[in-house]
Design an enzyme around this catalytic site. Structure first.
Site, PDB file in Angstrom:
ATOM      1  CG  LEU A 183      -2.153  -0.837   1.203  1.00  0.00           C
ATOM      2  CD1 LEU A 183      -2.955  -0.633   2.483  1.00  0.00           C
ATOM      3  CD2 LEU A 183      -3.014  -0.504  -0.002  1.00  0.00           C
TER       4      LEU A 183
ATOM      5  CG  ASP B  88       9.516   0.923   2.806  1.00  0.00           C
ATOM      6  OD1 ASP B  88       9.245   1.392   1.676  1.00  0.00           O
ATOM      7  OD2 ASP B  88       8.835   0.049   3.352  1.00  0.00           O
TER       8      ASP B  88
ATOM      9  CD  GLU C 150       6.371 -12.912   8.478  1.00  0.00           C
ATOM     10  OE1 GLU C 150       7.198 -13.835   8.598  1.00  0.00           O
ATOM     11  OE2 GLU C 150       6.288 -12.201   7.468  1.00  0.00           O
TER      12      GLU C 150
ATOM     13  CE  LYS D 224     -19.542  -2.996  -2.324  1.00  0.00           C
ATOM     14  NZ  LYS D 224     -20.922  -2.963  -1.785  1.00  0.00           N
TER      15      LYS D 224
ATOM     16  CB  CYS E   1      28.219  -1.196  -8.331  1.00  0.00           C
ATOM     17  SG  CYS E   1      29.098  -2.121  -7.065  1.00  0.00           S
TER      18      CYS E   1
ATOM     19  CG  MET F 159      33.594   1.200 -12.852  1.00  0.00           C
ATOM     20  SD  MET F 159      34.517   1.692 -11.391  1.00  0.00           S
ATOM     21  CE  MET F 159      35.673   0.341 -11.242  1.00  0.00           C
ATOM     22  CD  GLN F 160      32.721  -4.984 -10.183  1.00  0.00           C
ATOM     23  OE1 GLN F 160      32.132  -6.013 -10.476  1.00  0.00           O
ATOM     24  NE2 GLN F 160      33.022  -4.675  -8.928  1.00  0.00           N
TER      25      GLN F 160
ATOM     26  CD  GLU G 187      30.358 -11.050  -9.020  1.00  0.00           C
ATOM     27  OE1 GLU G 187      30.801  -9.925  -9.299  1.00  0.00           O
ATOM     28  OE2 GLU G 187      29.211 -11.235  -8.570  1.00  0.00           O
TER      29      GLU G 187
ATOM     30  NE  ARG H  21      30.628 -11.115  -1.291  1.00  0.00           N
ATOM     31  CZ  ARG H  21      30.387 -11.060   0.015  1.00  0.00           C
ATOM     32  NH1 ARG H  21      31.346 -10.741   0.851  1.00  0.00           N
ATOM     33  NH2 ARG H  21      29.176 -11.310   0.482  1.00  0.00           N
TER      34      ARG H  21
ATOM     35  CG  HIS I 153      25.643   1.208  -5.240  1.00  0.00           C
ATOM     36  ND1 HIS I 153      24.923   0.585  -6.231  1.00  0.00           N
ATOM     37  CD2 HIS I 153      26.496   0.278  -4.756  1.00  0.00           C
ATOM     38  CE1 HIS I 153      25.313  -0.677  -6.333  1.00  0.00           C
ATOM     39  NE2 HIS I 153      26.269  -0.882  -5.447  1.00  0.00           N
TER      40      HIS I 153
ATOM     41  CD  GLU J  71      22.684   3.300  -6.983  1.00  0.00           C
ATOM     42  OE1 GLU J  71      23.619   3.966  -7.453  1.00  0.00           O
ATOM     43  OE2 GLU J  71      22.713   2.057  -6.906  1.00  0.00           O
TER      44      GLU J  71
HETATM   45  N1  GLN Z   1      29.148  -8.183  -7.974  1.00  0.00           N
HETATM   46  C1  GLN Z   1      30.021  -7.070  -7.927  1.00  0.00           C
HETATM   47  C2  GLN Z   1      30.900  -7.090  -6.678  1.00  0.00           C
HETATM   48  O1  GLN Z   1      30.586  -7.752  -5.742  1.00  0.00           O
HETATM   49  C3  GLN Z   1      29.256  -5.764  -8.012  1.00  0.00           C
HETATM   50  C4  GLN Z   1      28.357  -5.524  -6.863  1.00  0.00           C
HETATM   51  C5  GLN Z   1      27.312  -4.454  -7.136  1.00  0.00           C
HETATM   52  O2  GLN Z   1      27.034  -4.115  -8.274  1.00  0.00           O
HETATM   53  N2  GLN Z   1      26.687  -3.946  -6.086  1.00  0.00           N
HETATM   54  O3  GLN Z   1      31.900  -6.414  -6.641  1.00  0.00           O
END
Ligand code: GLN
Length: 535
Positions: free
Chosen positions: A15, A71, A149, A187, A381, A384-385, A405, A462, A507, A509
């Site tokens: 909601l 949130d 819960e 309603k 993140c 970028m990689q 990875e 990581r 990040h 954002e």
């Molecule tokens: N998987 C990547 C890392 O662990 C990027 C993580 C992400 O985008 N938040 O470095």
């Protein structure tokens, strides 16, 4: 002493309790009050960090490095509250703490029970936020009334009023008034039943906020008030918004919800000032430009998986008087159909964060297209990689370059596991998390955008750019324009033979707000507009 508002939800989930709680925070701040917000999540995970985005949506990262419910992102975007790891409490976290105390012997031989030990632990987490200077603590109870819960949380907030006094607590119930098209009728029964359930456990809501598709009729308001046992003045409407969630504080203000709260809790406050929010909403309603950008991701079908990224784009659009449409493109489909099919008519590309191999090649293809075609690009993140991998493969001739990875056996591990991560076993809460400083290269696009030399941004990863490849990458034109202060970690990369190409290991954002849009998102959208000839 702080006052407390508890927000529960009824009838159905989704909601918008988070946005409603946050908007109430905005209203109170607009009256000069200092608020703090927190969310209770009834699930057993200690935090959402280990959950799939399909299950949970975005994991929001706080300054102090907690992986939390999305949130909390709304709380930060709507208010100035300082949101920390204390602001998200799950059943798992509560039990974890109680069990640790039990093992230590803190309960001195007593039987440890849901009531009082679990409920006391919950109440402590509410008291902990009521620090000096905080006028109102707003606590949102996740889930829907009637869930098994969430019962300990509801019992705890019931007791809370008993403990601190009636006049210091306000219960707000967010509910749904159902409009039946066939009968052209509103309603109220489901709301009556939801409030009935709350009363059964001893909570009489003081205020009802009714989500509704159509404006509430007088009859619906009066009926709801009568059967839910509260005055009609305590029934407020939260109609679906036409343009943006940022209208909600203004909608509440029109109905004087803030007056009702301030008077019920006997709060001393100033006259309300929502002018910045009114101006914001005016811009949202009448933008001068419209563009479409693309976002290539793995969880694109999930509404909430990249919540803060969508919000940051929205803020950047507002800053440029533009409505920004986001075309959500599944990375795997780019692998099948090629990047041009999706991207050729778009004004910009974002590749957000993510984990695991699925869709990575699609993201790399999309970034290659944006780089070669001069389409403004912002990588976040994993984004970028992927940009580093793409550049290594196609500009530095490092074929099969990859991140370890995704491919352990790559001959060119341009992205590799951070040293600090090598020996870790546990998955939960062990990434590089939270806010870290970063120094920006003089003369870089990022430096100009931020307008300062040192910034701090939030992380959740990581893997990192492998320092062994720095020289090769820079020799071919990649600019490592943001570094950790010790110079060890590459935090931002950019290209200069391109209209706008910036990617961050962090990040951005998470720090964008409607009233202070993030500089990188703002300038990315500005360059996307320029591409469309709408500067
Ligand atoms: N998987 C990547 C890392 O662990 C990027 C993580 C992400 O985008 N938040 O470095």
């Amino acid at each position: 002493m702080s006052k407390h508002i508890f927000i529960t939800g009824g009838v159905v989930s989704s909601l918008g309790k988070g946005v409603t709680s946050a908007a109430i925070g905005t209203l109170l701040e607009a009256r000069g009050l200092k608020v703090q917000l927190q969310k209770f999540d009834p699930y057993v995970n200690v935090d959402p960090g280990t959950m799939s985005p399909y299950q949970h949506g975005e994991v929001y990262v706080t300054e102090d490095g907690a992986e939390t419910d999305l949130d909390l992102g709304h709380y930060e975007r709507f208010t100035n509250a300082k949101i920390t790891r204390e602001c998200n409490v799950t059943t798992g976290k509560i039990y974890h703490s109680v069990i640790q105390k039990e093992r230590r012997g803190d309960y001195l031989g007593r039987t440890v029970q849901v009531i009082p030990h679990i409920t006391n632990e919950i109440k402590n987490s509410i008291h902990r936020l009521a620090t000096p200077g905080i006028d109102v603590v707003i606590s949102e109870i996740g889930g829907t009334v009637g869930d098994i819960e969430s019962l300990p949380f509801l019992e705890a907030i019931r007791q809370f009023r008993y403990d601190v006094g009636r006049e210091n607590v306000l219960y707000i119930h967010l509910t749904l008034i159902i409009y039946m098209r066939a009968a052209d009728e509103m309603k109220t029964k489901a709301t009556q039943q939801s409030v009935g359930l709350l009363r059964e456990i001893g909570i009489q809501p003081d205020v009802l906020v009714c989500r509704t598709e159509k404006p509430l009729t007088r009859e619906a308001i009066e009926k709801t008030a009568l059967y839910c046992n509260l005055p009609a003045e305590a029934v407020f409407e939260e109609k679906d918004v036409d343009h943006s969630i940022y209208e909600i504080p203004l909608i509440f203000r029109q109905q004087k919800l803030d007056d009702y709260i301030v008077s019920a809790l006997k709060l001393e406050s100033t006259a309300e000032d929502l002018r910045p929010w009114s101006r914001l909403v005016e811009t949202i309603k009448a933008p001068s430009h419209e563009i479409e950008i693309g976002m290539v991701g793995k969880y694109i079908t999930h509404q909430d998986a990249y919540k803060s990224v969508y919000e940051a784009i929205h803020h950047a659009g507002i800053a440029n008087q533009a409505r920004v449409k986001v075309r959500r493109i599944e990375a795997e489909r780019v692998e099948e159909a090629g990047a041009a099919a999706f991207l050729k008519d778009l004004s910009g590309l974002i590749v957000p964060g993510g984990f695991g191999y699925r869709g990575v090649e699609g993201k790399i293809q999309a970034i290659r297209f944006a780089r070669e075609e001069g389409i403004p690009f912002l990588g976040l993140c994993l984004g970028m990689q992927c940009a580093v991998i793409e550049f290594a493969r196609h500009s530095c001739d490092l074929q099969r370059a990859h991140s370890t990875e995704i491919d352990h056996t790559t001959p060119h591990p341009v992205i590799s596991l951070m040293e600090t991560q090598q020996s870790l076993q546990d998955k939960g809460g062990t990434m590089r998390l939270g806010s870290y400083p970063c120094d920006l290269l003089e003369g870089s696009v990022a430096r100009k955008s931020y307008g300062q030399a040192r910034i701090s941004e939030r992380h959740r990863h990581r893997y990192e750019l492998n320092n062994r490849y720095r020289d090769t990458l820079t020799e071919h034109g990649l600019i490592l324009c943001g570094l950790s202060p010790d110079g060890q970690l590459v935090e931002i990369i950019e290209l200069h033979d391109h209209p706008w190409f910036v990617a961050t290991q962090f990040h951005p954002e998470f720090k964008s707000k409607p009233l202070s849009p993030h500089p990188l998102f703002r300038d990315f959208i500005r360059s996307a507009l320029a591409r469309r000839g709408q500067p």
